[in-house]
Write a protein that holds these residues in place. Structure first.
Motif, PDB file in Angstrom:
ATOM      1  N   ALA A 163       3.008  -4.663   3.256  1.00 29.54           N
ATOM      2  CA  ALA A 163       3.173  -5.921   3.989  1.00 29.54           C
ATOM      3  C   ALA A 163       2.866  -7.115   3.095  1.00 29.54           C
ATOM      4  N   THR A 164       1.833  -6.992   2.266  1.00 32.90           N
ATOM      5  CA  THR A 164       1.498  -8.079   1.345  1.00 32.90           C
ATOM      6  C   THR A 164       2.610  -8.287   0.337  1.00 32.90           C
ATOM      7  N   PRO A 216       4.414   6.356   9.180  1.00 31.83           N
ATOM      8  CA  PRO A 216       5.583   5.476   9.085  1.00 31.83           C
ATOM      9  C   PRO A 216       5.636   4.662   7.800  1.00 31.83           C
ATOM     10  N   HIS A 217       4.484   4.240   7.284  1.00 29.70           N
ATOM     11  CA  HIS A 217       4.489   3.400   6.089  1.00 29.70           C
ATOM     12  C   HIS A 217       4.805   4.211   4.836  1.00 29.70           C
ATOM     13  N   CYS A 218       4.242   5.409   4.732  1.00 29.32           N
ATOM     14  CA  CYS A 218       4.579   6.282   3.601  1.00 29.32           C
ATOM     15  C   CYS A 218       6.053   6.666   3.649  1.00 29.32           C
ATOM     16  N   TRP A 229      -2.112   3.687   6.923  1.00 26.92           N
ATOM     17  CA  TRP A 229      -2.367   2.284   7.273  1.00 26.92           C
ATOM     18  C   TRP A 229      -2.593   1.458   6.016  1.00 26.92           C
ATOM     19  N   THR A 230      -3.362   1.991   5.054  1.00 25.98           N
ATOM     20  CA  THR A 230      -3.609   1.272   3.802  1.00 25.98           C
ATOM     21  C   THR A 230      -2.305   1.001   3.069  1.00 25.98           C
ATOM     22  N   ASP A 246      -4.961  -6.153  -1.703  1.00 25.56           N
ATOM     23  CA  ASP A 246      -4.163  -7.310  -1.302  1.00 25.56           C
ATOM     24  C   ASP A 246      -4.567  -8.554  -2.093  1.00 25.56           C
ATOM     25  N   ALA A 247      -5.879  -8.724  -2.308  1.00 28.91           N
ATOM     26  CA  ALA A 247      -6.354  -9.903  -3.049  1.00 28.91           C
ATOM     27  C   ALA A 247      -5.872  -9.865  -4.495  1.00 28.91           C
ATOM     28  N   PHE A 248      -5.864  -8.683  -5.104  1.00 31.15           N
ATOM     29  CA  PHE A 248      -5.366  -8.563  -6.481  1.00 31.15           C
ATOM     30  C   PHE A 248      -3.894  -8.947  -6.552  1.00 31.15           C
TER      31      PHE A 248
END
Length: 308
Positions: A297-298, A64-66, A290-291, A242-244
């Motif tokens: 999402a970020t 779904p995300h791709c 998922w990744t 996400d942190a980057f």
């Protein structure tokens, strides 16, 4: 923002052929750019071809995300890879040069020297020159250091930082090639140089799954804190990506997120096992999707309402 001349722009465009490259978030003239790579999903070996995306009418997996990224971003329906394997594909993307034009760009061992010459034009160096923060998270497999074999007990230069990246959190080679340790911008992820690497054929401190699947491969028998766990690789890469993005949310940035899910050994996190109808390879695709979802999402959480 500094201007990019026509030649540099053409080289950047050529280097990006066959890759997933989208500009979906950021200031209109200075977009954030991210590259999510799942190159090995294009090359299933010794098994029937598996459709790797629901958008391609796959029936045994769900992405779904791709699919969301493809619908809302840029979708390539006629893409071509410069190679069927990882190192030469990465080299071509980084430099805009076919790997077969240069010797030594085949599949590299984990102790190979860097094959991209510092100082030459690369995609991250070009964007860095234009004012972007540049980062790579995930599989590197372009060599490290000036000479082979790489001295993993000393300072490792040149590497990602010398070819255009400001930040790196990488797998030096692959999940089935030693050393099975994380390397980051400041060095080894265990934050210590007190414990040297030594090499044996069957180390008790080796990554358990890799040792079981590849008993002949050599493993570092120390530096336990830097060793990764196969079923946690995807989670770690998502956190670092996400942190980057968080750190650079107020400036243009380029993030190359080079996932490892499809590469052997395929060891998806337990929460993904059995979720597809395509075995371990399908479960690994679910992990990759998922990744992608975590990164999207970020970006959605931090993005401005005018960015699209």
């Amino acid at each position: 923002m500094p201007a990019i001349n026509r030649r540099d722009l053409l080289r950047l465009g050529g280097a990006c052929l066959g890759q997933r490259f989208s500009a979906r978030w950021g200031r209109p003239r200075e977009p954030a750019r991210r590259l999510a790579s799942a190159q090995h999903s294009l090359r299933p070996r010794r098994r029937p071809r598996l459709r790797r995306s629901r958008l391609l009418r796959a029936t045994k997996i769900k992405t779904p995300h791709c699919d969301k990224l493809a619908r809302e971003g840029v979708r390539f329906t006629d893409a071509h890879s410069p190679s069927a394997v990882c190192t030469p594909t990465r080299y071509a993307f980084m430099t805009g040069e076919y790997a077969w034009r240069k010797r030594g760009t085949g599949i590299l061992p984990g102790t190979a020297a860097l094959i991209v010459e510092p100082g030459r034009l690369t995609v991250p160096a070009l964007l860095q020159k234009a004012g972007y923060a540049t980062g790579i998270v995930g599989k590197w497999h372009l060599g490290l250091g000036a000479t082979a074999p790489t001295d993993y007990n000393g300072e490792i230069k040149p590497g990602p930082l010398e070819v255009g990246f400001d930040y790196a959190w990488i797998i030096p080679a692959t999940g089935d090639r030693t050393p099975c340790v994380w390397w980051r911008t400041a060095g080894w992820s265990d934050s210590t140089r007190r414990t040297p690497f030594s090499w044996t054929t069957r180390s008790s401190a080796a990554n358990r799954v890799v040792r079981q699947r590849h008993p002949a491969y050599r493993q570092p028998d120390r530096r336990k804190a830097a060793l990764w766990k196969d079923d946690e690789i995807a989670d770690t890469l998502a956190r670092k990506a996400d942190a980057f993005i968080e750190r650079n949310k107020d400036k243009p940035f380029f993030l190359c997120l080079s996932t490892h899910d499809i590469h052997v050994p395929r060891v998806p996190n337990p929460r993904f096992r059995g979720t597809s109808e395509a075995g371990r390879a399908g479960d690994a695709v679910h992990s990759f999707d998922w990744t992608v979802g975590q990164v999207l999402a970020t970006i959605d959480r931090l993005g401005s309402p005018t960015a699209r």
